[in-house]
Design a protein around this motif. Structure first.
Motif, PDB file in Angstrom:
ATOM      1  N   GLU A 181     -24.409  16.170  67.396  1.00  0.00           N
ATOM      2  CA  GLU A 181     -23.675  17.414  67.405  1.00  0.00           C
ATOM      3  C   GLU A 181     -24.281  17.985  65.931  1.00  0.00           C
ATOM      4  O   GLU A 181     -24.459  17.431  65.139  1.00  0.00           O
ATOM      5  CB  GLU A 181     -22.106  17.125  67.375  1.00  0.00           C
ATOM      6  N   ILE A 226     -21.214  19.504  74.996  1.00  0.00           N
ATOM      7  CA  ILE A 226     -21.877  19.751  73.554  1.00  0.00           C
ATOM      8  C   ILE A 226     -23.153  20.228  73.961  1.00  0.00           C
ATOM      9  O   ILE A 226     -23.668  21.084  73.061  1.00  0.00           O
ATOM     10  CB  ILE A 226     -21.796  18.513  72.858  1.00  0.00           C
ATOM     11  N   GLU A 279     -25.070  23.525  72.763  1.00  0.00           N
ATOM     12  CA  GLU A 279     -26.090  23.402  71.326  1.00  0.00           C
ATOM     13  C   GLU A 279     -27.266  23.547  71.847  1.00  0.00           C
ATOM     14  O   GLU A 279     -28.128  24.021  71.136  1.00  0.00           O
ATOM     15  CB  GLU A 279     -25.711  22.098  70.618  1.00  0.00           C
TER      16      GLU A 279
END
Length: 177
Positions: free
Chosen positions: A57, A158, A162
Motif C-alpha cells: 500500500e 487496494i 492504487e
C-alpha cells in the motif's frame, strides 16, 4: 516534469455487501520516489475483520482535525517511512468504500520525492497489528506486487485503488528520473 491533470476515480466495494455507510474519512497517500526512480511503499501483514493478508500500500493515513492535506502527507510520510519529502504535486482523488466497516474513503494522492530517510514513528497498531515495513521497488515490481497481493478481498480493493495512481505517477515522471 510534465504535470498531468488531477484524476478522479470513483470505486465501489464489490467484495462485501453494502448495508450502510456511516462515515467519511479524509485520507492522504503518496507515491514516494527517489532520485534513482525507486518507489517506496508499506507492506502490512494483518489478520483482522478483513481476513488474513499480506498487502502492499502507499504510505499515508487519516487527516487530523485542523490539518491541511500537505501537512498531513508530510506527517504521515515521516511516521510510516521516516521520510522527509518534496511534494511534487497532487495526482488526484480516489473515492472508495469499505463496506465491511461502513466507511467511505476520500483518498488524496500526492507525488513526492524523497529528500532523506530517518527513524519511523509507527503507532502501536501499525507495529503490532499490521506489522508495517518499508518496501523499495521499481515500477514493474511494484505493479506485480499489487497484482500478486490482489488474491484477497482487501488486496483487490487496494489494488483497484492504487494501480491507476501508480500508473499516473509513472506517466507524470516519464523523462524526469
Amino acid at each position: 516534469m510534465n504535470v498531468l491533470p488531477e484524476i478522479r476515480i470513483e470505486l465501489r466495494d464489490a467484495e462485501w455487501p453494502l448495508t450502510y455507510t456511516d462515515h467519511d474519512r479524509q485520507i492522504v497517500r503518496a507515491i514516494v520516489v527517489d532520485d534513482a526512480g525507486s518507489f517506496y511503499f508499506v507492506r502490512a501483514v494483518r489478520d483482522d475483520e478483513f481476513g488474513a493478508a499480506t498487502l502492499i500500500e502507499t504510505s499515508g493515513g487519516g487527516v487530523e482535525p485542523g490539518e491541511d492535506l500537505r501537512e498531513a502527507i508530510r506527517r504521515e510520510l515521516r511516521e510510516e517511512l521516516g521520510a522527509e519529502v518534496e511534494i511534487l504535486g497532487k495526482i488526484g482523488v480516489v473515492s472508495d468504500y469499505y463496506n465491511l466497516i461502513h466507511r467511505h474513503n476520500i483518498n488524496h494522492y500526492f507525488l513526492c520525492r524523497a529528500k532523506s530517510f530517518g527513524s519511523r514513528h509507527l503507532t502501536e497498531d501499525e507495529m503490532d497489528k499490521f506489522h508495517l515495513s518499508t518496501l523499495k521497488l521499481g515500477y514493474k515490481d511494484a505493479a506485480a506486487e499489487y497484482e500478486r497481493r490482489a488474491c484477497t478481498p482487501l488486496g483487490r480493493l487496494i489494488a483497484n485503488r492504487e494501480l491507476p495512481i501508480l500508473k499516473r505517477a509513472r506517466e507524470w515522471m516519464e523523462g524526469e528520473l
